[in-house]
Each structure stands twice: as C-alpha cells, then as structure tokens.
Write a protein that holds these residues in place. Structure first.
Motif, short mmCIF file in Angstrom:
data_model
loop_
_atom_site.label_atom_id
_atom_site.label_comp_id
_atom_site.label_asym_id
_atom_site.label_seq_id
_atom_site.Cartn_x
_atom_site.Cartn_y
_atom_site.Cartn_z
N GLY A 34 -23.96 -11.41 -27.34
CA GLY A 34 -23.53 -12.10 -28.56
C GLY A 34 -22.59 -11.36 -29.47
N THR A 60 -26.72 -14.00 -22.77
CA THR A 60 -27.91 -13.95 -23.63
C THR A 60 -27.92 -15.24 -24.44
N THR A 110 -23.42 -5.86 -26.83
CA THR A 110 -23.76 -5.65 -28.25
C THR A 110 -24.62 -4.40 -28.41
N ALA A 111 -24.70 -3.92 -29.66
CA ALA A 111 -25.57 -2.78 -29.97
C ALA A 111 -27.01 -3.15 -29.60
N ASN A 112 -27.37 -4.40 -29.86
CA ASN A 112 -28.72 -4.88 -29.59
C ASN A 112 -29.05 -4.83 -28.09
N THR A 113 -28.15 -5.40 -27.27
CA THR A 113 -28.41 -5.42 -25.82
C THR A 113 -28.41 -4.01 -25.24
N ALA A 142 -18.89 -3.46 -27.56
CA ALA A 142 -17.97 -4.00 -28.57
C ALA A 142 -18.77 -4.24 -29.84
C1 LIG Z 1 -20.15 -13.41 -36.39
C2 LIG Z 1 -20.96 -12.35 -35.73
C3 LIG Z 1 -20.33 -11.41 -34.95
C4 LIG Z 1 -21.07 -10.40 -34.33
N1 LIG Z 1 -20.42 -9.49 -33.54
C5 LIG Z 1 -21.11 -8.50 -32.98
C6 LIG Z 1 -20.46 -7.54 -32.16
O1 LIG Z 1 -19.26 -7.59 -31.95
N2 LIG Z 1 -21.20 -6.55 -31.63
C7 LIG Z 1 -22.54 -6.45 -31.84
O2 LIG Z 1 -23.15 -5.49 -31.34
N3 LIG Z 1 -23.19 -7.37 -32.56
C8 LIG Z 1 -22.52 -8.38 -33.13
N4 LIG Z 1 -23.18 -9.32 -33.89
C9 LIG Z 1 -24.65 -9.24 -33.98
C10 LIG Z 1 -25.29 -9.82 -32.72
O3 LIG Z 1 -24.85 -11.14 -32.50
C11 LIG Z 1 -26.79 -9.76 -32.84
O4 LIG Z 1 -27.22 -8.41 -32.86
C12 LIG Z 1 -27.50 -10.49 -31.73
O5 LIG Z 1 -28.89 -10.35 -31.90
C13 LIG Z 1 -27.10 -9.99 -30.37
O6 LIG Z 1 -27.86 -10.58 -29.36
P1 LIG Z 1 -27.74 -10.21 -27.83
O7 LIG Z 1 -27.55 -8.74 -27.75
O8 LIG Z 1 -29.02 -10.66 -27.23
O9 LIG Z 1 -26.59 -10.97 -27.30
C14 LIG Z 1 -22.47 -10.34 -34.51
C15 LIG Z 1 -23.09 -11.32 -35.29
C16 LIG Z 1 -22.36 -12.30 -35.89
C17 LIG Z 1 -23.08 -13.34 -36.70
#
Ligand SMILES: Cc1cc2nc3c(=O)[nH]c(=O)nc-3n(C[C@H](O)[C@H](O)[C@H](O)COP(=O)(O)O)c2cc1C
Length: 421
Positions: A34, A60, A110-113, A142
């Motif tokens: 995300g 995700t 993402t940082a989360n994943t 990213a």
């Molecule tokens: C508009 C927007 C842009 C985002 N961009 C990023 C990004 O580029 N990198 C990142 O690590 N998290 C980003 N986030 C936060 C992630 O979407 C968030 O941590 C989410 O839980 C990731 O879920 P996933 O790792 O399961 O895909 C963003 C959130 C929003 C609302």
C-alpha cells in the motif's frame, strides 16, 4: 558428416542457451503493497512480459486503495489475489503461489510490510506467500524520506539483507508528500535489470550475505617529483571483477584501489581510492580488523623514492640516481595481524611459479594464494583474461584461460568452500 553433426549440435546448444537466458520463461511473482508507487507496477508488469517472463501479481488489502487489481490482472493475463479466500469458499493457495515463482519481488514495499516480513508477522496473503517462498526475493522499498531514514526501517532492511534477500534501494527525488529526498521506489527498468543481472550471473548464491570482504586492486604510484612516479602496468581489472562478484554474492565490499580508470556503480561496494603503497597500507588497516575475508590483488610497489623532490627534476645531468627505500609490506602485515580473517594473496611470477607461490603462502601466513604467470598467453596486466592456479597449504587447483569476471567467480567459489562450512 561428423563435422556437420557437431556444428548442428553446437547451434542447438546456443539456441537453447539464448532461450533460457535472462527472463525468458521465468515466473515472476510481484507482491504489491500500500504505497503511492503502486501505480508504477503497471510498467513493471509490462516490462517483464516484454522480456518473455510470466507474471503473477498479489496485493495486500491496503494496496487495493492505491492500484487496480483489474489493471494488473489484464496486464499480467493472470488473476490477482489479495485475500486468502476466493469465491465460494475456495483458498487462494499461498504455498502454491510461492513455489510457482522463480523470483518474488515486493514492490513497492511499505515500511509496514518490510517490518512484517523480517519479523514473520503473517496476517495477510503477501506475508504468508513470502514466508513460504523458496525462491530469491527482491525488495524495492518506497516511502517518504524520513520513514526511509528511520533507524527501524534501516535495521529492517539490514535484517532482510542478512536473511539473504536482495534490496533494490529507493532513489532520490521528489516524493508524493512534496518533499525531496531518498524514498522513491526504484524505476521499473532498474528493478527488471537487477533481476535480469541476477539470473544471468548463473551463480545466484547470496552466500556472503552478512560478511565483509576487503579487496585491494590496481597499481600504486610512488612519487619521484610533482609530475613523475614509479608505477606498474596493473589496470585493477582483476580486483574490480572480484569486488563486483563478492557484492553480487551479498557481501559488503571495501575496495581499496590504487590509480585505475575503472569505476563501479555497485551500491554494495565502498570504493576508496589511494595513490601510493603507504596510503594503501593506511587505508587497509583502517578496516582490516573488522573484515571476514581479505583479498590482496593490488600490484603494490616494493620500493619508493627515499625523497620526493618538491619541484620538477630538471634534465641537467647525464645520469640521475634515485635512491629507493622499501615500502611497508601490506600483505605481510595482514598475515602478521591476522586473527579471524581468511587471507588471500596474489602472486605474479615469471619463473619457478609454484615453488615461489607456495613459499609466499607460508612466509606471509596466507590461507590461499592465486598464482598467475606472465609466461601465460592472455594472462596478467591490462588483459581482460587470466589463467590462474589456486594454492592452499594442502591443495592446488588449475583453471583454464577465462575472462577476469569468470576467474573472480572461481576464486570466490574457492573462498566460499574454505570459509562457509
Ligand atoms: C496516501 C498514502 C500514501 C502512503 N504511502 C506510503 C508509502 O509510500 N510507503 C509506506 O511505507 N507507507 C505508505 N503509506 C502508509 C501505508 O499505506 C500503511 O502503512 C499501510 O498499513 C500499508 O499496508 P501494507 O503494508 O499491508 O500494504 C501511505 C498511506 C497513505 C494514506
């Protein structure tokens, strides 16, 4: 007749090799998470397909907010999964997906994943697939610059690398937040190239992940006056090839090079340029204590002018005598100070090659010595090829004439055999 059969056979082998090289017929699993950069995955899928790869995408649940599963599915010509459960109580089999892949790419990551991947927090299909994967995994992070620079992200990236995964670092530039800095996902072209290079290398081992390898390369120049020096013909090609190969196998590489026109773009190679043997000595011993393997391939001058003239020496006398003094013995000192390092030296001999190399191995307390002879056609300074023998205290192996890149693979295969039990 036998001649034609042989030609046809060779052509067949060549066609087969071309067909199976690089990305052709490779199964690429892309896991999208995300982040804003998810839109770039359209181009990534297209680039892989253009190169003949088969692509499957998983996402995700959060990634569905950023990109369209329908677009990914249309471009990849495969269904896209983002949940464990399909329609009518079916299971989107993450184990099967993981085992299907020749290469898995998490992009954007993402940082989360990333955090979930390194800690095994398995709460979605992407993480379950990642944990089941036996194939190499590439991670293209990213995020905003401060998220990318945060110590927890840095540590998670290091951990992922130590597990043997490949990090494709984020690039500098304008970010979605409007800020400028490092955090942009690597361009699709860069990701494709990283995967392609890896597949082409044929080695595909990350056995040096978590290890630090110090390599010296090139000649040294010993100043006579501000414009002249005593040097040698070493180009640095062997040392640079070793550095590239060691980095490819996952090592952190410290490359200390004398004057050489060669460059490296590899982010895992820390290049330190020096001029004289004394400078090389100092630079080597800034790092030596902390390294796991040290490979001394530089052609270090044994002697240097005792005094360096401050001004250019004029052409007045018929004879000019320059007094030379011995340089510090870098390899010998590495041998003396050796604690846990696996130490590799090089010997370039013109006569009694094996005897001299063996004696250098013992005298300098080396674990292995690479011998090349100036008598061998195609081997030695400035050449793109080399022909070597590797000697240890109890073994000797002889190799064919090969490119310096292939020789670097042989040398590191040997080091791997000796150091990684
Ligand atoms: C508009 C927007 C842009 C985002 N961009 C990023 C990004 O580029 N990198 C990142 O690590 N998290 C980003 N986030 C936060 C992630 O979407 C968030 O941590 C989410 O839980 C990731 O879920 P996933 O790792 O399961 O895909 C963003 C959130 C929003 C609302």
């Amino acid at each position: 007749m036998a001649f034609f059969t042989c030609i046809i056979q060779k052509m067949g082998n060549l066609v087969h090799k071309l067909l199976t090289m690089g990305l052709e017929h490779k199964k690429i699993l892309i896991a999208v998470t995300g982040g804003i950069a998810a839109y770039k995955i359209n181009f990534l899928i297209r680039d892989f397909i253009k190169k003949g790869a088969e692509v499957q995408v998983i996402m995700t649940p959060s990634a569905l907010n950023f990109a369209s599963a329908l677009t990914f599915s249309t471009l990849s010509k495969n269904p896209v999964f983002s949940d464990f459960y399909g329609v009518n109580g079916t299971w989107n089999n993450h184990v099967e997906l993981a085992l299907w892949a020749d290469v898995m790419i998490v992009a954007p990551c993402t940082a989360n994943t990333l955090a979930k991947m390194v800690h095994g927090q398995c709460d979605n299909l992407v993480i379950a697939t990642f944990l089941s994967a036996k194939c190499p995994v590439f991670i293209a992070p990213a995020m905003d610059l401060d998220m990318y620079a945060h110590p927890s992200t840095r540590q998670n990236l290091e951990m992922a690398e130590d597990y043997g995964h490949f990090i494709i670092p984020a690039e500098e530039g304008e970010l979605a937040s409007g800020l400028v800095g490092q955090g942009r996902m690597a361009e699709p072209g860069t990701i494709v190239k990283e995967v392609e290079d890896y597949l082409d290398s044929g080695k595909q081992s990350r056995n040096f992940a978590g290890k630090t390898i110090l390599i010296t390369a090139g000649p040294t120049f010993e100043a006579i006056d501000p414009v002249r020096y005593i040097g040698n013909h070493s180009s640095g090609k062997m040392g640079f090839a070793l550095a590239e190969e060691a980095a490819k196998r996952g090592a952190r590489v410290i490359l200390i090079s004398g004057p050489s026109s060669l460059q490296t773009q590899n982010k895992n190679i820390e290049l330190h340029r020096v001029t004289s043997a004394k400078e090389m000595f100092e630079e080597v011993f800034r790092y030596y204590e902390g390294v796991d393997v040290a490979i001394a391939s530089a052609a270090v001058a044994d002697y240097a002018p005792k005094d360096v003239a401050l001004e250019k020496i004029k052409k007045n006398e018929d004879n000019l005598t320059i007094e030379l003094v011995k340089n510090p013995d870098i390899l010998g000192t590495m041998g003396e100070r050796k604690t846990r390092q696996f130490l590799v030296g090089f010997a370039l001999e013109t006569q009694n090659e094996e005897v001299n190399a063996k004696s250098k191995l013992e005298k300098k307390n080396l674990d292995m010595i690479v011998l090349n002879s100036l008598r061998d056609e195609g081997a030695g300074f400035q050449k793109d090829t080399n022909r070597i023998k590797i000697l240890t205290a109890d073994a000797m192996e002889e190799f064919e004439l090969k490119s310096k890149e292939a020789v670097a693979q042989d040398i590191l295969d040997f080091v791997e055999k000796k150091t990684l039990k």
